[in-house]
Design an enzyme around this catalytic site. Structure first.
Site, PDB file in Angstrom:
ATOM      1  N   HIS A  81       0.809  -1.304   0.051  1.00 34.28           N
ATOM      2  CA  HIS A  81      -0.135  -0.131  -0.098  1.00 34.28           C
ATOM      3  C   HIS A  81       0.855   1.233   0.042  1.00 34.28           C
ATOM      4  O   HIS A  81       1.197   1.783   1.113  1.00 34.28           O
ATOM      5  CB  HIS A  81      -0.798   0.044   1.067  1.00 34.28           C
ATOM      6  CG  HIS A  81      -1.853  -1.009   1.223  1.00 34.28           C
ATOM      7  ND1 HIS A  81      -1.298  -2.505   1.767  1.00 34.28           N
ATOM      8  CD2 HIS A  81      -3.053  -1.327   1.122  1.00 34.28           C
ATOM      9  CE1 HIS A  81      -2.336  -3.365   1.877  1.00 34.28           C
ATOM     10  NE2 HIS A  81      -3.699  -2.608   1.371  1.00 34.28           N
ATOM     11  N   HIS A 101      -3.929   3.321  -3.378  1.00 32.72           N
ATOM     12  CA  HIS A 101      -4.081   2.423  -2.152  1.00 32.72           C
ATOM     13  C   HIS A 101      -3.390   1.279  -1.800  1.00 32.72           C
ATOM     14  O   HIS A 101      -2.800   1.142  -0.860  1.00 32.72           O
ATOM     15  CB  HIS A 101      -5.742   2.383  -1.688  1.00 32.72           C
ATOM     16  CG  HIS A 101      -5.932   1.495  -0.609  1.00 32.72           C
ATOM     17  ND1 HIS A 101      -6.001   1.813   0.680  1.00 32.72           N
ATOM     18  CD2 HIS A 101      -5.895   0.301  -0.618  1.00 32.72           C
ATOM     19  CE1 HIS A 101      -6.399   0.809   1.522  1.00 32.72           C
ATOM     20  NE2 HIS A 101      -6.204  -0.042   0.852  1.00 32.72           N
ATOM     21  N   GLU A 134     -17.528  -3.876  24.871  1.00 26.81           N
ATOM     22  CA  GLU A 134     -16.710  -5.135  25.008  1.00 26.81           C
ATOM     23  C   GLU A 134     -15.550  -4.972  24.303  1.00 26.81           C
ATOM     24  O   GLU A 134     -14.455  -5.619  24.593  1.00 26.81           O
ATOM     25  CB  GLU A 134     -17.881  -6.363  24.650  1.00 26.81           C
ATOM     26  CG  GLU A 134     -19.005  -6.715  25.543  1.00 26.81           C
ATOM     27  CD  GLU A 134     -20.149  -5.821  25.457  1.00 26.81           C
ATOM     28  OE1 GLU A 134     -20.013  -5.108  24.449  1.00 26.81           O
ATOM     29  OE2 GLU A 134     -20.870  -6.008  26.353  1.00 26.81           O
ATOM     30  N   HIS A 145     -28.237 -15.360  25.636  1.00 28.26           N
ATOM     31  CA  HIS A 145     -27.266 -15.317  26.541  1.00 28.26           C
ATOM     32  C   HIS A 145     -26.569 -16.282  27.052  1.00 28.26           C
ATOM     33  O   HIS A 145     -25.506 -16.549  27.749  1.00 28.26           O
ATOM     34  CB  HIS A 145     -27.776 -14.720  27.742  1.00 28.26           C
ATOM     35  CG  HIS A 145     -27.987 -13.070  27.685  1.00 28.26           C
ATOM     36  ND1 HIS A 145     -28.993 -12.645  26.823  1.00 28.26           N
ATOM     37  CD2 HIS A 145     -27.616 -12.113  28.711  1.00 28.26           C
ATOM     38  CE1 HIS A 145     -28.958 -11.503  27.093  1.00 28.26           C
ATOM     39  NE2 HIS A 145     -28.107 -11.050  28.149  1.00 28.26           N
TER      40      HIS A 145
HETATM   41  C1  LIG Z   1     -11.498  -4.691   9.951  1.00 27.96           C
HETATM   42  C2  LIG Z   1     -10.730  -4.243   8.614  1.00 27.96           C
HETATM   43  N1  LIG Z   1     -11.637  -4.449   7.671  1.00 27.96           N
HETATM   44  C3  LIG Z   1     -11.227  -4.144   6.250  1.00 27.96           C
HETATM   45  C4  LIG Z   1      -9.927  -4.048   6.001  1.00 27.96           C
HETATM   46  C5  LIG Z   1      -9.438  -3.780   4.694  1.00 27.96           C
HETATM   47  N2  LIG Z   1      -8.899  -2.732   4.335  1.00 27.96           N
HETATM   48  C6  LIG Z   1      -7.513  -2.432   4.409  1.00 27.96           C
HETATM   49  S1  LIG Z   1      -7.307  -0.731   4.277  1.00 27.96           S
HETATM   50  C7  LIG Z   1      -8.999  -0.276   3.899  1.00 27.96           C
HETATM   51  C8  LIG Z   1      -9.343   0.688   3.505  1.00 27.96           C
HETATM   52  C9  LIG Z   1      -9.055   1.727   4.363  1.00 27.96           C
HETATM   53  O1  LIG Z   1      -9.337   3.082   4.014  1.00 27.96           O
HETATM   54  P1  LIG Z   1      -8.633   4.390   4.628  1.00 27.96           P
HETATM   55  O2  LIG Z   1      -8.232   4.049   6.319  1.00 27.96           O
HETATM   56  O3  LIG Z   1      -9.171   5.584   4.270  1.00 27.96           O
HETATM   57  O4  LIG Z   1      -7.007   4.142   4.181  1.00 27.96           O
HETATM   58  P2  LIG Z   1      -6.376   4.701   2.914  1.00 27.96           P
HETATM   59  O5  LIG Z   1      -6.982   4.202   1.535  1.00 27.96           O
HETATM   60  O6  LIG Z   1      -6.677   6.239   2.979  1.00 27.96           O
HETATM   61  O7  LIG Z   1      -4.949   4.312   3.019  1.00 27.96           O
HETATM   62  C10 LIG Z   1      -9.648  -1.856   4.264  1.00 27.96           C
HETATM   63  C11 LIG Z   1     -10.993  -1.744   3.903  1.00 27.96           C
HETATM   64  C12 LIG Z   1      -9.164  -4.093   7.152  1.00 27.96           C
HETATM   65  N3  LIG Z   1      -7.761  -4.154   7.016  1.00 27.96           N
HETATM   66  N4  LIG Z   1      -9.500  -4.049   8.541  1.00 27.96           N
END
Ligand SMILES: Cc1ncc(C[n+]2csc(CCOP(=O)(O)OP(=O)(O)O)c2C)c(N)n1
Ligand SMILES: [Mg+2]
Length: 657
Positions: A30, A261, A406, A468
């Site tokens: 990334h 990204h 939680e 529960h």
């Molecule tokens: C809980 C979770 N859901 C989905 C992902 C997959 N994922 C990695 S980065 C991302 C997008 C995140 O967007 P942002 O935080 O704005 O990062 P940017 O594209 O700006 O670097 C996703 C959906 C993840 N790593 N963790």
């Protein structure tokens, strides 16, 4: 600070170059986030962050958490450039390859300087809340001479969008954690494209409403970033610094779009970025003057560190502080007496109550223990006389009222464990382990001592009914590697399990405890029999034909089944198995002695039978509950679901005949 601001731009470009080149070499990763946040990170690391690369574990260092873990090349670049011994430039060239500590997402156990494993969005920030709690607590306990540091977070849109963000910032705002500063990569881009596709939230208003200070800046104007951080430092509340950035900044054709990204930029775009950034060095080479500037940022903390070492030496409690930070346990002076008393008195009580009693003794002897509950204190029995409330007015307290959060609780506990100096335990109902499961998993992955106290562990909770009543929970939690799931059967086993959980410095434990009373099963406390995960509680008197394996409240049932079988001349062992993971670690001889091949093996657990074949084999019997429970008094439920000697014995005799 000392560096001329004009020198910051090439330093930030060094992060950009390393990030795009490493992702290009791996053809995976990334680049967008590190390139977008390069300027902000350079300001933070060169002017504000308190750290000493020569001693990455210095107790009073600032904690830096890259919550947007997908941008891992940002932290790898920062660690290398500022002079940490690891990662090396070779490690960075091998980004995302086997053997390189520069894994896809930052892993706390692979690199010093990576304070938390991040990647599951939202959890890094939520762990940082726990770190900030631990910092304030230790500051109250040991004084500002030894503990006075900040917790910094870089978080993306994703971290702020996740549900856990609400829990985490709610807790941080309530506890007024002013030493916590979140730098939000406000680039308005996620994987699918513009954030306009999925959100209309006024994030600044949400943070403000939660008791946070909010400030914005242009994330590519280093003076403006400094101005915003200075404002954040001056405000007593936790701060959100919204850094307006362009994702992939420097890649001329792709910046500002989700194309940067999560994929390599491609050779052509990397070359174009070199032109745009005026970066003439080949991949993985940093011009000497830029590297020298970076290395000087790593020198900044040396004086502060040396002064701190001086203060530590002069401090009366230096040894105690050092032991606390190392995670060492003090002598458990009253503990042997406590267990002996339990063995002698044989109390009949719910194991949640047994846990409270054990905690009474342990929290007295172990000041590092910090308890809490997600609003079920009276049900989880997690509060003891030694643990007064930890509040914004008294960080010296040892009990966190986490509220009905939680997931936020479990993540904060992980942050506390990662910070060190405290050992967190926290409670909820076992069925709501699902609400904190991602953090339980991350505790296991991160090899940390978080202790989850999960009560109401079966249909034995009775009237609250199927919503529960845990069914699949125990087995699904046992499926998590490096997590000790413990289900003690009486007060003594509960004490033994607590002792084991405390001694396990490198893995989390989860104690599954009953609501209903259980009889005492043993009268000898001389050896911690739970330590092997399972042990023979009762040996057959007649010729052994059956081995009954029980856990928790079903050990009592197994004993009743054994009595009934023996009355028919059928010899039956009873094995209590409080922790399958520890049993699996025993040698083959021990396991074969307990669970021999040539006898009928029967598991009894008031939850799913799924997976018990592992211990009883394909010709064994698995007694359990493979449907949702029901609302009724506990005793009636055990009858309805056939978890009684009367229901089980005929199944065994027919299997034997
Ligand atoms: C809980 C979770 N859901 C989905 C992902 C997959 N994922 C990695 S980065 C991302 C997008 C995140 O967007 P942002 O935080 O704005 O990062 P940017 O594209 O700006 O670097 C996703 C959906 C993840 N790593 N963790
Ligand atoms: Mg984004």
């Amino acid at each position: 600070m000392s560096l001329d601001p004009s020198r910051l731009a090439p330093m930030a470009n060094a992060i950009r170059a390393l990030s795009m080149d490493a992702v290009q070499a791996a053809n995976s990763g990334h680049p967008g986030m590190p390139m977008g946040m390069a300027d902000v990170a350079t300001v933070l690391w060169s002017q504000y962050l308190k750290f000493d690369p020569a001693d990455p574990k210095w107790a009073d260092r600032d904690r830096f958490v890259l919550s947007a873990g997908h941008g891992s090349m940002l932290i790898y670049s920062l660690l290398y450039l500022s002079g940490y011994a690891s990662p090396t430039i070779e490690d960075i060239k091998n980004f995302r390859q086997i053997g390189s500590p520069c894994a896809g997402h930052p892993e706390n156990f692979l690199l010093d300087g990576v304070e938390a494993t991040s990647g599951p969005l939202g959890q890094g920030l939520a762990m940082a809340v726990g770190m900030a709690i631990a910092e304030r607590h230790l500051n109250a306990e040991f004084g500002g001479d030894l503990v006075d540091h900040r917790t910094w977070v870089i978080a993306g849109d994703g971290c702020l969008m996740e549900g856990i963000n609400h829990e985490a910032i709610g807790l941080a705002g309530h506890l007024k954690l002013g030493q916590l500063i979140v730098l939000w990569d406000d680039n308005r881009i996620t994987i699918d494209g513009s954030t306009d596709l999925s959100t209309s939230e006024d994030i600044r208003a949400r943070y403000a409403a939660t008791g946070w200070h909010v400030v914005s800046c242009n994330g590519h104007d280093t003076a403006d970033v400094s101005r915003a951080i200075d404002e954040a430092l001056a405000d007593p509340r936790p701060s959100l610094v919204a850094c307006q950035t362009i994702i992939g900044k420097g890649a001329p054709n792709k910046q500002g779009t989700s194309a940067t990204h999560g994929a390599a930029l491609g050779e052509a775009e990397v070359a174009a970025a070199r032109e745009t950034l005026d970066w003439t060095s080949p991949p993985f080479e940093i011009p000497a003057d830029v590297l020298a500037d970076w290395r000087s940022t790593g020198e900044r903390g040396k004086a502060a560190h040396a002064e701190w070492e001086g203060r530590l030496k002069a401090n009366d409690r230096a040894a105690e502080f050092t032991a606390r930070m190392a995670g060492d346990l003090p002598a458990l002076t009253g503990w042997a007496d406590y267990k002996a008393k339990v063995a002698a008195e044989k109390p009949k009580m719910a194991t949640r109550k047994s846990s409270e009693e054990a905690l009474g003794a342990l929290t007295r002897d172990v000041p590092a223990l910090i308890g809490g509950s997600a609003d079920l204190t009276g049900s989880n029995n997690t509060k003891t006389p030694s643990t007064g409330p930890l509040t914004a007015e008294n960080y010296g307290g040892r009990y966190v009222y986490y509220g009905i959060r939680e997931f936020g609780m479990a993540a904060a506990m992980n942050g506390m464990a990662l910070h060190g100096g405290v050992i967190p335990y926290g409670g909820t109902f076992l069925v709501f382990a699902d609400y904190c499961r991602p953090a339980i998993r991350l505790a296991a992955l991160q090899q940390i001592r978080s202790i989850f106290v999960m009560t109401h562990d079966s249909i034995g909770l009775g009237e609250d009914g199927p919503t529960h009543q845990p069914i699949e929970h125990l087995q699904s939690l046992r499926a998590i590697p490096n997590l000790l799931v413990m289900r003690p059967a009486d007060t003594l086993e509960t004490a033994e399990c607590w002792e084991l959980a405390l001694q396990e410095a490198k893995r989390p434990s989860l104690l599954a405890l009953t609501r209903q009373n259980l009889p005492a099963l043993r009268d000898d406390a001389s050896e911690n029999r739970c330590a092997k995960g399972a042990y023979r509680l009762r040996a057959a008197t007649a010729d052994r034909k059956v081995v009954l394996i029980g856990t928790g409240s079903e050990v009592e049932v197994a004993l009743a089944v054994a009595e009934a079988l023996e009355a028919q001349g059928i010899g039956a062992d009873v094995v209590s198995m409080p922790c399958t993971e520890l049993f699996d670690e025993q040698d083959g001889a021990y396991r074969a002695d307990l669970l021999p091949r040539d006898v009928l093996k029967v598991s009894i657990e008031a939850g799913t039978t799924f997976g018990w074949e592992r211990y009883v084999g394909s010709d064994g019997l698995t007694i359990g509950i493979d449907r949702f429970g029901a609302s009724a008094p506990a005793e009636q439920l055990f009858e309805k679901f056939g978890i009684t000697a009367d229901a089980i014995v005929p199944q065994i005799t027919s299997k034997l005949s």
